[in-house]
Design a protein around this motif. Sequence first.
Motif, PDB file in Angstrom:
ATOM      1  N   CYS A  14      26.659  18.227  48.954  1.00  0.00           N
ATOM      2  CA  CYS A  14      27.941  18.776  48.508  1.00  0.00           C
ATOM      3  C   CYS A  14      27.684  20.139  47.865  1.00  0.00           C
ATOM      4  N   CYS A  18      29.672  21.107  40.859  1.00  0.00           N
ATOM      5  CA  CYS A  18      29.700  19.795  40.208  1.00  0.00           C
ATOM      6  C   CYS A  18      28.247  19.381  40.026  1.00  0.00           C
ATOM      7  N   SER A  20      26.681  16.766  40.179  1.00  0.00           N
ATOM      8  CA  SER A  20      26.139  15.665  40.976  1.00  0.00           C
ATOM      9  C   SER A  20      25.414  16.133  42.236  1.00  0.00           C
ATOM     10  N   THR A  21      25.839  17.231  42.848  1.00  0.00           N
ATOM     11  CA  THR A  21      25.219  17.725  44.096  1.00  0.00           C
ATOM     12  C   THR A  21      24.872  16.548  45.014  1.00  0.00           C
ATOM     13  N   CYS A  22      25.884  15.819  45.422  1.00  0.00           N
ATOM     14  CA  CYS A  22      25.661  14.580  46.174  1.00  0.00           C
ATOM     15  C   CYS A  22      25.025  14.852  47.534  1.00  0.00           C
ATOM     16  N   ILE A  50      30.425   8.904  46.452  1.00  0.00           N
ATOM     17  CA  ILE A  50      30.913  10.269  46.212  1.00  0.00           C
ATOM     18  C   ILE A  50      32.371  10.201  45.784  1.00  0.00           C
ATOM     19  N   CYS A  51      32.885  11.330  45.364  1.00  0.00           N
ATOM     20  CA  CYS A  51      34.276  11.355  44.901  1.00  0.00           C
ATOM     21  C   CYS A  51      35.232  11.381  46.104  1.00  0.00           C
ATOM     22  N   VAL A  54      35.902  14.767  48.221  1.00  0.00           N
ATOM     23  CA  VAL A  54      34.926  15.193  49.227  1.00  0.00           C
ATOM     24  C   VAL A  54      34.868  14.176  50.372  1.00  0.00           C
ATOM     25  N   VAL A 185      30.844  11.722  39.637  1.00  0.00           N
ATOM     26  CA  VAL A 185      31.092  10.294  39.708  1.00  0.00           C
ATOM     27  C   VAL A 185      29.805   9.473  39.607  1.00  0.00           C
ATOM     28  N   LEU A 596      38.704  20.855  41.913  1.00  0.00           N
ATOM     29  CA  LEU A 596      37.436  21.223  41.291  1.00  0.00           C
ATOM     30  C   LEU A 596      37.511  22.718  41.023  1.00  0.00           C
TER      31      LEU A 596
HETATM   32  S1  SF4 Z   1      30.979  13.932  42.881  1.00  0.00           S
HETATM   33 FE1  SF4 Z   1      32.210  14.916  44.531  1.00  0.00          FE
HETATM   34  S2  SF4 Z   1      32.327  17.097  43.977  1.00  0.00           S
HETATM   35 FE2  SF4 Z   1      30.666  16.172  42.781  1.00  0.00          FE
HETATM   36  S3  SF4 Z   1      28.833  16.586  43.991  1.00  0.00           S
HETATM   37 FE3  SF4 Z   1      29.554  14.516  44.527  1.00  0.00          FE
HETATM   38  S4  SF4 Z   1      30.842  14.821  46.300  1.00  0.00           S
HETATM   39 FE4  SF4 Z   1      30.594  16.847  45.342  1.00  0.00          FE
END
Ligand code: SF4
Length: 702
Positions: A14, A18, A20-22, A50-51, A54, A185, A596
């Motif tokens: 991602c 954010c 988290s950089t998922c 993930i949120c 996304v 998240v 975001l």
């Molecule tokens: S929580 Fe959502 S916005 Fe944040 S890195 Fe993960 S996918 Fe991206």
Amino acid sequence: MNQHAPIRIGHTACPHDCPSTCALDVELIDDRTIGRVHGAKDNSYTAGVICAKVARYAERVHNPGRLLKPMVRAGAKGDGNWKEASWEAALDLIAEKFIATEERHGTEAVWPYYYAGTMGLVQRDGIHRLRHAKKYSGFFDTICTNLAWTGWMMGAGDLRGADPREMAKSDCVVIWGTNAVVTQVNVMTHAVHARKNRGARIVVIDVYDNPTMKQADMGLILKPGTDGALACAVMHVLFRDGLADRAYLEKYTDDPKGLEAHLASRTPEWASAITGLSVEEIEAFARLVGTTKRTFFRLGYGFARQRNGTVNMHAAMSIAAVTGCWQYEGGGAFHSNSGIFRMDKSELEGTRLRDPRIRHLDQSRIGPILTNDSSALNGGPPVTAMLVQNTNPANVCPEQRLVIAGMKREDLFMAVHEQFMTDTAKLADVVLPATMFLEHDDIYRGGGNQHIILGPKLIDPPEGPRTNHFVIEELAKRLGVSHMPGFGKTERDHIDTILRSRDLGTFDTFREERWADVQPPFEEAHFLTGFGHPDGKFRFRPDWTGTPAPGKPPKSIGLMGDIARLPEFPDHVDLIEVADHEHPFRLATSPARSFLNSSFTETPTGRKREGRPELLVHPADAAALGLATGDRVEIGNRRGDVVLHAKLFDGVRRGVVIAEGIWPNDAHERGEGINVLTGSDAAAPYGGVAFHDNRVWVRPVD
Ligand code: SF4
């Protein structure tokens, strides 16, 4: 498409701003189309979650509102009249204007401006190469991290901390000043795992009863900008009740006796009067963290977005040094891992080309800068040309009226490279359409975790948009610097160089691996080999002006804000916009679940879920003002005023109002956004924007 063929999955990260950089698994329907986006199950931090915004990224990447053609202004600034142009013609025009500016006012009159619309290193940071090669004005990057990072660095001396996956092994997770359900998240994934499997308690500290607090076992709602007072009272109780780890303090900290003496007067009663929390709440929280060795403090950015935010961050993290929870797996504190990656971006950014004599301009002060405030211009010429990539300052920057007035100056030429017609793009002279992360190659690192993740191009972009890298390279050719070091390379060349600097192979080999886990060993992450200062000690007595830290202002800017009022030890200092007779309320501009920053406001589901810009007002305050849910309400201060719709909400202290966003400016009835109210004055000692620190009036609108 064959209905029975398995869906192809592409792997990426991602790119959004954010922590988290998922790691993402993306359903690839065909060469141009994606389906759902999923969290990678085999990434130990993302853990398959993930949120929602996304997960439905197809709504963004295949959005009919995307910019597809370069456009040149054909009317007055901001009147919406454009004519389409070829890429060649648009780039030629930008180069011509930049050269004319340079000849007239010098190179420092050009200010390339960027930020975190993508966190990909290549597409985000290549703009520096052009800046350095051309000796354009420097960019002092303050807006997001400087308040928080500076506080952390003053205590720990390095930007790392306990492995955030250890939250799953904690007995108490304190989520302080970050609405993790909304913005990162994965924090919840690991914290909830600990609760399910170990009976851990989750404590949430924030200024309102947000979705994260609703999942807490203990929720502490305090007044904005008072976190330092809470932290001091907690430490007072720890010393008072024999819960401080004196052996740890002796070995690992600079002045525990001085701290204890200083805290003698910082009682729960003292903090109660400042924070709005009850004495019982403060005592219970102190007892919990003092008796739970495996307490993990997950410290976010939100509570540092105050003029005293650096002090608050330092005070909150000091609790972990008093309890000594750093010594235990599942214990300690974490804010950011940005110090662990050590990836060499010097070629990408053209560091060798940098001229130290060139002035820097503070990103956060774009309003005063563009309205020709001489101190903000730092002794140099007015800015008369800009290239803006990856950010939307007309919407997200403080003192919005100044930002927009500056952007409307007839003598300012502004080119904006964007994915959508943002508030900033609307005010441009030239708009260039930009690719999205799925459509170009890049590499990412996770500030809130420990992974370096590859983000290869997975689909073709629509006809029209080009990458940031393309724009920088093409401008370099037209501006006569493309022969300089770092230019003439592809995105993959830069990724290869960055990966090799970390012994991680090349784009091709890393593509198989997808990511690298670069978590430092336990002892190092928990600072058991010593904190980052030369003496290895955690500093209760910060050297606010002398400690070298990321974000320290360049000499041409110098230290900022009211440095004289920074305290000797953790404390509460009223370096905030204290409410007064004219402005009896304090406003926090907190993140909305479906947006975001200014991204995702264009997606239909997110927009529908959020409804309309609202102001959360305590029912007793609303009654005093004669407000009911749904009423139009004006909030204002000396910087401006905005109309929102009131929503009665009892999960906030009296005298505090919350506006979740950031909504586009035109979503508000006067066409101005919430950042009309936020201030661009630089906070001590390294600058940064106090987005949640605003005194305002609140009035019903007839
Ligand atoms: S929580 Fe959502 S916005 Fe944040 S890195 Fe993960 S996918 Fe991206």
